[in-house]
Design a protein around this motif. Structure first.
Motif, short mmCIF file in Angstrom:
data_model
loop_
_atom_site.label_atom_id
_atom_site.label_comp_id
_atom_site.label_asym_id
_atom_site.label_seq_id
_atom_site.Cartn_x
_atom_site.Cartn_y
_atom_site.Cartn_z
N GLU A 27 18.01 47.41 28.44
CA GLU A 27 18.32 48.16 29.62
C GLU A 27 17.49 49.56 29.28
N THR A 28 17.33 50.28 30.52
CA THR A 28 16.63 51.51 30.71
C THR A 28 17.62 52.68 30.41
N GLU A 29 18.78 52.52 30.70
CA GLU A 29 19.74 53.57 30.76
C GLU A 29 20.21 53.81 29.20
N PHE A 30 20.67 55.08 28.97
CA PHE A 30 21.09 55.22 27.83
C PHE A 30 22.57 55.37 27.76
N PRO A 45 35.17 66.01 36.58
CA PRO A 45 34.59 67.36 36.34
C PRO A 45 33.03 67.44 36.08
N GLY A 46 32.20 68.46 36.43
CA GLY A 46 30.70 68.46 35.88
C GLY A 46 29.85 68.23 36.91
N ASP A 47 28.57 68.50 36.76
CA ASP A 47 27.39 68.23 37.83
C ASP A 47 26.84 66.72 37.36
N LEU A 48 27.29 65.86 37.86
CA LEU A 48 26.89 64.41 37.63
C LEU A 48 25.64 64.36 38.28
N ILE A 49 24.82 63.33 37.67
CA ILE A 49 23.35 62.72 38.05
C ILE A 49 23.82 61.42 38.49
N TYR A 50 23.36 61.18 39.59
CA TYR A 50 23.31 59.90 40.42
C TYR A 50 22.03 58.92 40.66
N ARG A 51 21.88 57.76 40.20
CA ARG A 51 20.75 57.01 40.51
C ARG A 51 21.25 55.68 41.14
N LEU A 52 20.52 55.31 42.15
CA LEU A 52 20.71 54.09 42.86
C LEU A 52 20.09 52.82 42.13
N ARG A 53 20.98 51.85 41.84
CA ARG A 53 20.66 50.69 41.11
C ARG A 53 20.00 49.46 42.08
N HIS A 54 20.58 49.42 43.18
CA HIS A 54 20.13 48.71 44.35
C HIS A 54 20.81 49.21 45.65
N VAL A 73 16.19 58.62 48.75
CA VAL A 73 15.77 59.50 47.75
C VAL A 73 16.19 59.10 46.58
N MET A 74 17.68 58.51 46.44
CA MET A 74 18.39 58.42 45.23
C MET A 74 17.62 57.07 44.74
N SER A 75 17.06 55.94 45.48
CA SER A 75 16.32 54.90 45.08
C SER A 75 14.90 55.10 44.36
N GLY A 106 28.41 48.46 42.14
CA GLY A 106 27.60 48.62 41.07
C GLY A 106 26.36 48.73 41.38
N ALA A 107 26.26 49.62 42.59
CA ALA A 107 24.94 50.24 42.96
C ALA A 107 24.48 51.47 42.48
N LEU A 108 25.58 52.04 41.75
CA LEU A 108 25.10 53.65 41.41
C LEU A 108 25.29 53.63 39.70
N ASP A 109 24.20 54.19 39.24
CA ASP A 109 24.20 54.72 37.67
C ASP A 109 24.69 55.99 37.87
N ILE A 110 25.74 56.38 36.76
CA ILE A 110 26.22 57.80 37.15
C ILE A 110 26.21 58.39 35.50
N PHE A 111 25.43 59.53 35.29
CA PHE A 111 25.02 60.16 34.14
C PHE A 111 25.95 61.38 34.10
N ASP A 112 26.36 61.75 32.85
CA ASP A 112 27.03 62.98 32.66
C ASP A 112 26.04 63.74 31.87
N PRO A 113 25.52 64.85 32.43
CA PRO A 113 24.65 65.75 31.38
C PRO A 113 25.22 66.26 30.32
N ALA A 114 26.83 66.36 30.50
CA ALA A 114 27.47 67.06 29.29
C ALA A 114 27.08 66.06 28.03
N LEU A 115 26.94 64.71 28.36
CA LEU A 115 26.94 64.00 27.09
C LEU A 115 25.37 63.69 26.63
N MET A 116 24.49 64.35 27.26
CA MET A 116 23.20 64.19 27.22
C MET A 116 22.65 65.25 25.77
N PRO A 117 21.89 64.75 24.84
CA PRO A 117 21.55 65.77 23.84
C PRO A 117 20.92 66.85 24.35
#
Length: 123
Positions: A27-30, A45-54, A73-75, A106-117
């Motif tokens: 999978e390409t997600e971390f 809380p936080g400024d989440l990042i959204y990516r459309l999967r399908h 745009v999200m796609s 299940g159409a959305l990947d949600i990333f939390d920038p606080a968890l990114m290195p």
């Protein structure tokens, strides 16, 4: 045998052999940056990042030009929640409803920038 039938037979014979020779990538997600299932909740809380999967299934009331533009745009690229709120006419409540629906499908990947290195490791 006609030309179209010959091409169809050739693709049927060779199509599966191409798929088997391609390397399978993980999978390409971390995983350590993907927000938990709790991220479907609007109170995270936080400024989440959204990516459309399908492309999602939406009721007709949600298929507005604003939402369809946003999904388009999200796609093609991930978007921060703050970016969406600044550049669209969606309010927080409507965005929360939309992201919750996308998440449950299940159409959305949600990333939390606080968890990114903070920095990329040196090579």
């Amino acid at each position: 045998m006609g030309m179209m039938q010959a091409i169809t037979e050739w693709t049927r014979r060779t199509g599966s052999s191409f798929g088997g020779s391609r390397p399978q990538f993980p999978e390409t997600e971390f995983p350590h940056t993907v927000a938990s299932a709790r991220a479907c909740m609007p109170d995270l809380p936080g400024d989440l990042i959204y990516r459309l999967r399908h492309w999602p299934r939406l009721p007709s009331a949600m298929r507005t030009a604003e939402v369809l533009r946003l999904l388009s745009v999200m796609s093609s690229r991930p978007l921060r929640r703050s970016w969406i709120l600044e550049r669209t006419r969606l309010g927080e409540a409507r965005l929360d409803i939309l992201t919750k629906r996308l998440c449950t499908q299940g159409a959305l990947d949600i990333f939390d920038p606080a968890l990114m290195p903070a920095e990329r490791p040196a090579r």
